[in-house]
Write a protein that holds these residues in place. Structure first.
Motif, mmCIF file in Angstrom:
data_model
loop_
_atom_site.group_PDB
_atom_site.id
_atom_site.type_symbol
_atom_site.label_atom_id
_atom_site.label_comp_id
_atom_site.label_asym_id
_atom_site.label_seq_id
_atom_site.Cartn_x
_atom_site.Cartn_y
_atom_site.Cartn_z
ATOM 1 N N ILE A 331 35.782 29.248 76.444
ATOM 2 C CA ILE A 331 36.395 30.169 75.486
ATOM 3 C C ILE A 331 35.284 30.920 74.753
ATOM 4 C CG2 ILE A 331 36.475 28.592 73.501
ATOM 5 C CD1 ILE A 331 39.491 30.663 74.534
ATOM 6 N N THR A 332 35.554 32.168 74.379
ATOM 7 C CA THR A 332 34.529 32.970 73.709
ATOM 8 C C THR A 332 34.962 33.320 72.292
ATOM 9 O OG1 THR A 332 35.494 34.979 74.662
ATOM 10 C CG2 THR A 332 33.661 33.977 75.842
ATOM 11 N N GLY A 333 33.986 33.731 71.501
ATOM 12 C CA GLY A 333 34.260 34.154 70.132
ATOM 13 C C GLY A 333 34.000 33.047 69.128
ATOM 14 N N GLU A 334 33.924 33.432 67.859
ATOM 15 C CA GLU A 334 33.717 32.469 66.781
ATOM 16 C C GLU A 334 34.938 31.570 66.665
ATOM 17 O OE1 GLU A 334 32.974 32.349 61.918
ATOM 18 O OE2 GLU A 334 33.648 34.183 62.920
ATOM 19 N N MET A 335 34.716 30.267 66.580
ATOM 20 C CA MET A 335 35.818 29.321 66.462
ATOM 21 C C MET A 335 36.132 29.066 64.994
ATOM 22 S SD MET A 335 37.131 28.459 69.394
ATOM 23 C CE MET A 335 37.034 30.215 69.741
ATOM 24 N N ALA A 336 36.794 30.035 64.376
ATOM 25 C CA ALA A 336 37.144 29.942 62.964
ATOM 26 C C ALA A 336 38.388 30.777 62.716
ATOM 27 C CB ALA A 336 35.994 30.425 62.090
ATOM 28 N N PRO A 337 39.548 30.161 62.494
ATOM 29 C CA PRO A 337 40.766 30.935 62.234
ATOM 30 C C PRO A 337 40.670 31.672 60.902
ATOM 31 C CG PRO A 337 41.152 28.611 61.849
ATOM 32 C CD PRO A 337 39.780 28.716 62.450
ATOM 33 N N CYS A 338 41.339 32.809 60.829
ATOM 34 C CA CYS A 338 41.280 33.619 59.610
ATOM 35 C C CYS A 338 42.237 33.091 58.549
ATOM 36 C CB CYS A 338 41.576 35.077 59.930
ATOM 37 S SG CYS A 338 43.287 35.400 60.420
ATOM 38 N N LEU A 339 42.052 33.534 57.338
ATOM 39 C CA LEU A 339 42.863 33.073 56.206
ATOM 40 C C LEU A 339 44.348 33.344 56.436
ATOM 41 C CD1 LEU A 339 43.344 32.028 53.352
ATOM 42 C CD2 LEU A 339 42.702 34.286 52.483
ATOM 43 N N SER A 340 44.672 34.520 56.967
ATOM 44 C CA SER A 340 46.074 34.847 57.198
ATOM 45 C C SER A 340 46.703 33.887 58.200
ATOM 46 C CB SER A 340 46.199 36.291 57.693
ATOM 47 O OG SER A 340 47.547 36.647 57.872
ATOM 48 N N ALA A 341 45.939 33.503 59.250
ATOM 49 C CA ALA A 341 46.448 32.535 60.222
ATOM 50 C C ALA A 341 46.639 31.167 59.571
ATOM 51 C CB ALA A 341 45.495 32.428 61.410
ATOM 52 N N VAL A 342 45.690 30.773 58.737
ATOM 53 C CA VAL A 342 45.792 29.502 58.013
ATOM 54 C C VAL A 342 47.065 29.468 57.179
ATOM 55 C CG1 VAL A 342 44.764 28.087 56.200
ATOM 56 C CG2 VAL A 342 43.309 29.088 57.960
ATOM 57 N N GLU A 343 47.315 30.557 56.471
ATOM 58 C CA GLU A 343 48.515 30.626 55.631
ATOM 59 C C GLU A 343 49.781 30.450 56.459
ATOM 60 O OE1 GLU A 343 50.683 33.723 52.529
ATOM 61 O OE2 GLU A 343 49.686 34.468 54.325
ATOM 62 N N SER A 344 49.873 31.184 57.575
ATOM 63 C CA SER A 344 51.068 31.104 58.413
ATOM 64 C C SER A 344 51.251 29.708 58.991
ATOM 65 C CB SER A 344 50.985 32.130 59.547
ATOM 66 O OG SER A 344 51.045 33.444 59.047
ATOM 67 N N ILE A 345 50.160 29.113 59.470
ATOM 68 C CA ILE A 345 50.234 27.785 60.074
ATOM 69 C C ILE A 345 50.668 26.752 59.047
ATOM 70 C CG2 ILE A 345 48.781 25.938 61.019
ATOM 71 C CD1 ILE A 345 47.273 28.202 62.550
ATOM 72 N N GLN A 346 50.099 26.803 57.859
ATOM 73 C CA GLN A 346 50.474 25.827 56.834
ATOM 74 C C GLN A 346 51.918 26.023 56.380
ATOM 75 O OE1 GLN A 346 47.259 26.324 53.937
ATOM 76 N NE2 GLN A 346 46.293 24.470 54.719
ATOM 77 N N ASN A 347 52.361 27.266 56.297
ATOM 78 C CA ASN A 347 53.757 27.512 55.926
ATOM 79 C C ASN A 347 54.721 26.932 56.959
ATOM 80 O OD1 ASN A 347 53.412 28.828 53.470
ATOM 81 N ND2 ASN A 347 53.224 30.845 54.405
ATOM 82 N N VAL A 348 54.389 27.084 58.236
ATOM 83 C CA VAL A 348 55.252 26.529 59.292
ATOM 84 C C VAL A 348 55.284 25.009 59.199
ATOM 85 C CG1 VAL A 348 55.588 26.295 61.776
ATOM 86 C CG2 VAL A 348 54.884 28.488 60.834
ATOM 87 N N ARG A 349 54.125 24.395 59.037
ATOM 88 C CA ARG A 349 54.080 22.932 58.939
ATOM 89 C C ARG A 349 54.902 22.430 57.753
ATOM 90 N NH1 ARG A 349 49.782 20.116 61.603
ATOM 91 N NH2 ARG A 349 49.557 18.740 59.804
ATOM 92 N N ALA A 350 54.821 23.132 56.643
ATOM 93 C CA ALA A 350 55.588 22.733 55.466
ATOM 94 C C ALA A 350 57.088 22.903 55.701
ATOM 95 C CB ALA A 350 55.151 23.550 54.258
ATOM 96 N N ALA A 351 57.480 24.000 56.342
ATOM 97 C CA ALA A 351 58.903 24.258 56.593
ATOM 98 C C ALA A 351 59.512 23.224 57.531
ATOM 99 C CB ALA A 351 59.080 25.664 57.171
ATOM 100 N N HIS A 352 58.690 22.693 58.450
ATOM 101 C CA HIS A 352 59.211 21.749 59.444
ATOM 102 C C HIS A 352 58.949 20.288 59.097
ATOM 103 C CE1 HIS A 352 60.777 24.316 62.697
ATOM 104 N NE2 HIS A 352 59.976 25.221 62.169
ATOM 105 N N LYS A 353 58.338 20.049 57.955
ATOM 106 C CA LYS A 353 58.054 18.679 57.540
ATOM 107 C C LYS A 353 59.297 17.778 57.541
ATOM 108 C CE LYS A 353 56.260 15.953 53.675
ATOM 109 N NZ LYS A 353 55.609 15.993 52.336
#
Length: 681
Positions: A331-353
């Motif tokens: 895989i190529t590119g920097e392995m660091a998700p952006c803040l907007s992706a972090v927000e979306s991922i955490q929101n999904v995890r919270a909604a499905h808890k």
């Protein structure tokens, strides 16, 4: 277990085309299909696949999902003239009819069903259907977004009816939300539907509130509809991988599907005018590799969108190469998700808890912090950032994207070794190892002494340990010289073999070697120079004088009643490993191993996605069932027997959280699951 990869393509599906000027629909061209097929031919992938003919889906099969009224409307367009077709098309959002559209749409349905039949009947292990028109936007009674019949939804209903399946996973990685599929299954707990999609706070088509993260399903289907909205453009490889690690895969492994179907849209790839994302083609190889570990490998990939022909074609090829079992590209590119992706991922995890055991101990306190940022994020994300504007995908320069991809694919593609897996073994080993495993002769004592005396004398203190290195050196050399893809060795001294193997790789010129050691690691190599990363999975914490980000002790003992190791692999080990991006992976199983066969084979299978699938496994315990299962994971002929899912205890969850807190700034793929996980904007 079935082997082989099906490929379904019928040139007749290119007859569906736009007859008048329409700036919205003019990107859905027949060349999307023909170019993808020709790209497969250019990589000599077509002849490696099992050809399965398409057929027309029957009216009864279409009615599994769609209304009779919708079917009759579509059928009536076959005899219409251009003016009539245009008038009917205007009744729908972003759709066009051609006299051949009904026939092509039935072929698309039938191709999807032919693929399901081939996989479920055991004729092939997996496969891909190249179809037009696509399907995931179409609803029970309406065409929508280039889609007439919902191919994937019909395939899922067909599989349930014909094969009695009770759990089907649909993964929609198209850049648009497949609202049609969501509507069809939103009350159905037998189908777990996952979609990531460009959303931009409801400003991107189809601009629906029910495309947001809090649309989790209705009634009995609550928790079985997973929406992950991307609220900015420019999402890249690390964002997509983080979504799999922290959202899809934990829920998918817990769901334990009997069949996986992919709504495979490549408008989420680089250069696409619709998606405006930055994911390069090889990321789809990694996503495919992960999904191949589910449902005993039963995976059906069905084409949806994709409107930049070069990006589409290369991504299709990456998917098919992986289905065929080829090594997964780096895989190529920097392995660091952006803040907007972090927000979306955490929101999904919270909604499905409330609905998933794997999220039972999820910390939702971060939502308070995120809510204060939401208006700032929305304002910032309404337009691409300066960073995004510099990316190749956002200048919409087709020629430049094509040139980039031409060079990029040359850099990441590599010859496939003729033999995938090597091992040494006594006579009779071939009877319990997979047929694709090649037996090689160990080095003799004289050869080993020559090697050890020069470079490894400090590790090998006793002469009697020399012989234990015979298989280590011969297999490792074949991997390093790319004569084989990976290998497995039995050794009475696994810790020594692992230490020698890692040093041997560094001496060979590898700059990043990942060593995952299961059990008591008697000798811990020096990791200060960063050329090796050691993750020791042990029952008791291993003492170490100095703290170093390149040595991690993960204290874990697998639950005897099932498999609770998923959370550690997906939530910690894989994110760290992908952050490190090793050139080679060494997995060692030593004394007092604290994982069962299922946990070890899961670990090996998932780590095959790294380092162009170069993996060396050394096992101290020569138990035949362990050797056999790990060899099958290396060859890719069988998925690991995961066992019953058991959620981790609070104590184990706390261990993972503590490690994330400790290492998140060093290994940024961990940042999606911690409170203050912020990397780049």
């Amino acid at each position: 277990m079935a082997s082989g990869t099906a490929l379904i393509y019928d040139e007749e599906m290119t007859a569906h085309k736009l007859l008048w000027n329409d700036p919205i629909c003019d990107i859905e061209v027949p060349e999307r299909l023909s170019f993808s097929y020709e790209q497969l031919r250019s990589y000599h992938l077509v002849e490696r696949c099992v050809h399965v003919p398409a057929r027309e889906g029957s009216e009864e099969e279409i009615l599994l999902v769609h209304s009779l009224e919708h079917l009759e409307m579509a059928k009536s367009t076959q005899t219409m003239n251009e003016e009539e077709l245009k008038r009917v098309s205007e009744n729908y959002d972003a759709f066009f009819f051609h006299p051949s559209t009904y026939h092509c749409a039935r072929l698309a349905v039938g191709a999807a069903l032919q693929l399901v039949d081939a996989v479920m009947a055991g004729k092939v292990r997996n496969g891909m259907a190249l179809v037009r028109p696509p399907g995931h936007h179409s609803q029970r009674n309406a065409a929508n977004g280039f889609c007439l019949f919902n191919n994937v939804a019909i395939a899922a209903e067909y599989a349930k009816l014909k094969y009695g399946l009770q759990r089907i996973l649909i993964v929609d990685w198209d850049v648009h939300h497949g609202q049609g599929t969501q509507y069809i299954f939103e009350e159905d707990p037998s189908v777990l539907y996952f979609s990531w999609h460009r959303y931009e706070h409801q400003e991107f088509w189809p601009s629906l509130k029910e495309s947001d993260y809090d649309a989790v399903g209705l009634g009995k289907g609550k928790g079985f509809n997973i929406n992950l909205p991307w609220n900015k453009v420019g999402m890249g490889n690390s964002d997509y991988l983080a979504a799999f690690f922290h959202v899809l895969l934990p829920m998918a492994f817990e769901f334990d599907p009997e069949l996986v179907i992919v709504s495979s849209g490549y408008d989420s790839g680089i250069g696409d005018p619709e998606g405006q994302m930055n994911a390069t083609p090889e990321v789809f190889a990694h996503l495919t590799h992960f999904l191949m570990q589910l449902a005993n490998g039963k995976l059906c990939v069905i084409l949806e969108g994709g409107y930049h022909l070069k990006s589409l074609g290369e991504s299709v090829c990456m998917t098919v190469k992986t289905l065929l079992g080829d090594p997964v590209p780096q895989i190529t590119g920097e392995m660091a998700p952006c803040l907007s992706a972090v927000e979306s991922i955490q929101n999904v995890r919270a909604a499905h808890k409330p609905y998933w055991k794997c999220l039972a101990y999820e910390d939702t306190s971060f939502l308070q912090n995120l809510s204060t940022k939401s208006h700032l994020l929305k304002k910032a994300n309404s337009n691409p950032s300066a960073e995004d504007e510099s990316q190749i995908t956002n200048n919409n320069n087709t020629v430049k994207v094509e040139r980039f991809l031409e060079l990029h694919m040359k850099n990441i593609l590599f010859p496939v070794p003729p033999i995938k897996t090597a091992t040494t073994g006594s006579e009779g080993s071939e009877y319990f190892l997979p047929e694709h495993v090649q037996l090689v002769k160990e080095m003799d004592e004289t050869e080993i002494k020559v090697l050890v005396s020069g470079f490894y004398a400090d590790l090998v203190k006793e002469e009697k340990t020399l012989l234990s290195l015979g298989s280590t050196f011969v297999i490792l050399d074949k991997i390093l010289k790319k004569e084989v893809c990976n290998g497995i060795a039995a050794s009475p001294t696994a810790a020594l073999s692992a230490a020698v193997a890692v040093r041997h790789c560094v001496r060979f010129g590898f700059q990043r070697v990942l060593c995952v050691f299961v059990g008591d690691m008697q000798m811990i190599p020096n990791t200060e120079d960063g050329k090796m990363l050691v993750i020791n999975i042990c029952e008791k914490e291993q003492s170490r004088k100095t703290s170093c980000k390149h040595y991690i002790s993960l204290n874990w003992k697998e639950d005897a009643g099932g498999n609770d190791f998923f959370s550690a692999v997906l939530g910690f080990i894989l994110p760290v490993a992908y952050s490190y991006q090793p050139n080679l992976t060494v997995v060692a199983v030593g004394p007092n191993r604290n994982l069962g066969i299922s946990g070890i084979s899961l670990l090996v299978a998932l780590l095959r996605g790294l380092a162009e699938s170069r993996v060396f496994v050394v096992i101290e315990d020569t138990e035949i069932s362990l050797m056999q299962t790990v060899a099958e994971a290396l060859v890719g002929t069988s998925t690991p027997p995961f066992g019953i899912y058991v959620p981790p205890t609070q104590e184990k969850v706390n261990k993972i959280k503590a490690l994330r807190d400790q290492f998140q700034q060093e290994w940024k793929m961990l940042q999606c699951s911690v409170k203050d996980g912020i990397s780049r904007n």
